[in-house]
Write a protein that holds these residues in place. Structure first.
Motif, PDB file in Angstrom:
ATOM      1  N   UNK A  39       0.847  -1.189   0.000  1.00 52.52           N
ATOM      2  CA  UNK A  39       0.000   0.000   0.000  1.00 52.52           C
ATOM      3  C   UNK A  39       0.883   1.240   0.000  1.00 52.52           C
ATOM      4  N   UNK A  40       0.585   2.178  -0.907  1.00 55.16           N
ATOM      5  CA  UNK A  40       1.359   3.410  -0.963  1.00 55.16           C
ATOM      6  C   UNK A  40       0.418   4.612  -1.087  1.00 55.16           C
ATOM      7  N   UNK A  41       1.007   5.795  -0.955  1.00 53.39           N
ATOM      8  CA  UNK A  41       0.189   7.010  -0.929  1.00 53.39           C
ATOM      9  C   UNK A  41      -0.544   7.233  -2.247  1.00 53.39           C
ATOM     10  N   UNK A  42       0.065   6.854  -3.355  1.00 58.95           N
ATOM     11  CA  UNK A  42      -0.601   7.023  -4.650  1.00 58.95           C
ATOM     12  C   UNK A  42      -1.861   6.173  -4.747  1.00 58.95           C
ATOM     13  N   UNK A  43      -1.786   4.942  -4.226  1.00 58.10           N
ATOM     14  CA  UNK A  43      -2.969   4.080  -4.252  1.00 58.10           C
ATOM     15  C   UNK A  43      -4.106   4.681  -3.430  1.00 58.10           C
ATOM     16  N   UNK A  44      -3.753   5.273  -2.296  1.00 58.32           N
ATOM     17  CA  UNK A  44      -4.782   5.918  -1.473  1.00 58.32           C
ATOM     18  C   UNK A  44      -5.414   7.087  -2.224  1.00 58.32           C
ATOM     19  N   UNK A  45      -4.597   7.875  -2.905  1.00 55.94           N
ATOM     20  CA  UNK A  45      -5.116   8.995  -3.692  1.00 55.94           C
ATOM     21  C   UNK A  45      -6.001   8.499  -4.826  1.00 55.94           C
ATOM     22  N   UNK A  46      -5.612   7.382  -5.435  1.00 56.95           N
ATOM     23  CA  UNK A  46      -6.408   6.808  -6.523  1.00 56.95           C
ATOM     24  C   UNK A  46      -7.795   6.419  -6.026  1.00 56.95           C
ATOM     25  N   UNK A  47      -7.826   5.725  -4.896  1.00 58.26           N
ATOM     26  CA  UNK A  47      -9.094   5.256  -4.335  1.00 58.26           C
ATOM     27  C   UNK A  47     -10.011   6.440  -4.004  1.00 58.26           C
ATOM     28  N   UNK A  48      -9.448   7.485  -3.405  1.00 55.30           N
ATOM     29  CA  UNK A  48     -10.230   8.661  -3.035  1.00 55.30           C
ATOM     30  C   UNK A  48     -10.816   9.330  -4.272  1.00 55.30           C
ATOM     31  N   UNK A  49     -10.007   9.461  -5.317  1.00 54.26           N
ATOM     32  CA  UNK A  49     -10.472  10.122  -6.537  1.00 54.26           C
ATOM     33  C   UNK A  49     -11.559   9.308  -7.223  1.00 54.26           C
ATOM     34  N   UNK A  50     -11.374   7.991  -7.289  1.00 50.21           N
ATOM     35  CA  UNK A  50     -12.369   7.130  -7.931  1.00 50.21           C
ATOM     36  C   UNK A  50     -13.687   7.181  -7.172  1.00 50.21           C
ATOM     37  N   UNK A  51     -13.619   7.233  -5.849  1.00 47.94           N
ATOM     38  CA  UNK A  51     -14.836   7.231  -5.034  1.00 47.94           C
ATOM     39  C   UNK A  51     -15.682   8.480  -5.260  1.00 47.94           C
ATOM     40  N   UNK A  52     -15.047   9.585  -5.647  1.00 38.79           N
ATOM     41  CA  UNK A  52     -15.789  10.830  -5.842  1.00 38.79           C
ATOM     42  C   UNK A  52     -16.087  11.122  -7.308  1.00 38.79           C
ATOM     43  N   UNK A  53     -15.541  10.299  -8.222  1.00 43.23           N
ATOM     44  CA  UNK A  53     -15.749  10.509  -9.658  1.00 43.23           C
ATOM     45  C   UNK A  53     -16.999   9.774 -10.125  1.00 43.23           C
TER      46      UNK A  53
END
Length: 301
Positions: free
Chosen positions: A1-15
């Motif tokens: 798990x890395x910070x980019x994956x967390x950012x990806x998940x957050x962006x997908x959840x709001x898109x």
């Protein structure tokens, strides 16, 4: 798990779709999908449910995303404070619901300190995010409001989040219309008077939006209701449909976007208490203290 994956998940959840998220993240859609799948496999949970109609957040995913947002916020704070090579640069951040006095106070702090180098941030956002920002130290001070319909819920959240609320003012309820609206010259109107026109309300886009409305009459069931999460869009809709918004009557001549709007007192009252929040047990920085001093110039209660 890395910070980019967390950012990806957050962006997908709001898109609205994986395609939209990949475009905003400047990552190919296959790479984005693979990265999230790898994270799900590592965690042993399903963050997103995938169907022919698109993706949706699972219950486990919703909990994970809440933690991911906090982790990313903390990372960005650390990155901003400690990876910035310019050690002489000053930092300060506030999160606010939209009130002109909050922005005026922010700009006054900058003018009076006359700093050579600084990164100051003002986030105009939703109620929940204001609370989260101050709770997670992303912002030092927040501006929130509550009415009779959501006072108990907000005060419970303030306690749970270990935040202190200081009231600044209590405002009566008004409706905002354009100056060419049929009722623009009235001194007072009722909800029944406005029944033929749509009410345009700020969309909190949150499961708790009903309880965290930043507008008066948040629990009233309007016959005609349009939700918008953009202020300019809200005003455009009001203008085109002879609609109205509910607010606290504070229209500033300095705010160009509001020119042409008229505030009319509403017969049905649900006064808003507006104030600032800080983190309990945390000393305010020099700029936090200066900002609060500026806010206190508007204190009425």
């Amino acid at each position: 798990m890395n910070i980019n994956q967390l950012k990806y998940v957050i962006e997908v959840s709001s898109a609205s779709s994986m395609r939209e998220a990949s475009r905003k993240l400047y990552v190919s859609q296959p790479a984005l999908s693979n990265s999230i799948k790898e994270l799900e496999d590592e965690l042993g949970i399903l963050i997103f449910e995938r169907t022919n109609k698109g993706i949706s957040v699972t219950e486990e995913g919703r909990d994970f995303i809440d933690y991911a947002k906090k982790a990313v916020n903390q990372y960005e704070i650390l990155e901003d404070r400690y990876l910035d090579k310019d050690v002489n640069r000053e930092h300060f951040s506030v999160s606010v619901q939209h009130y002109n006095f909050a922005i005026n106070a922010f700009t006054n702090v900058i003018k009076k300190n006359n700093l050579d180098k600084y990164t100051f941030s003002v986030r105009e956002t939703r109620t929940r995010e204001v609370l989260e920002d101050v709770r997670s130290f992303k912002s030092e001070v927040g501006i929130v409001s509550f009415s009779g319909s959501n006072e108990e819920v907000l005060k419970k959240l303030l306690k749970d989040y270990e935040l202190t609320f200081t009231p600044l003012m209590k405002r009566d309820t008004y409706v905002y219309v354009w100056e060419n609206h049929p009722y623009a010259n009235k001194k007072i109107v009722s909800i029944d008077d406005m029944k033929d026109y749509p009410c345009v309300s700020f969309d909190q886009s949150d499961n708790s939006s009903f309880y965290l409305s930043e507008e008066a009459m948040g629990d009233y069931e309007f016959d005609k209701l349009i939700k918008s999460d953009d202020r300019a869009t809200t005003l455009e809709i009001i203008a085109r449909l002879n609609g109205y918004a509910v607010g606290c009557g504070m229209l500033s001549d300095e705010d160009a976007i509001l020119k042409g709007m008229v505030a009319i007192k509403l017969k049905e009252q649900d006064p808003l208490t507006i104030g600032y929040i800080t983190r309990k047990g945390r000393d305010n920085t020099e700029y936090g203290k200066a900002y609060i001093e500026e806010l206190l110039q508007y204190k009425e209660v």
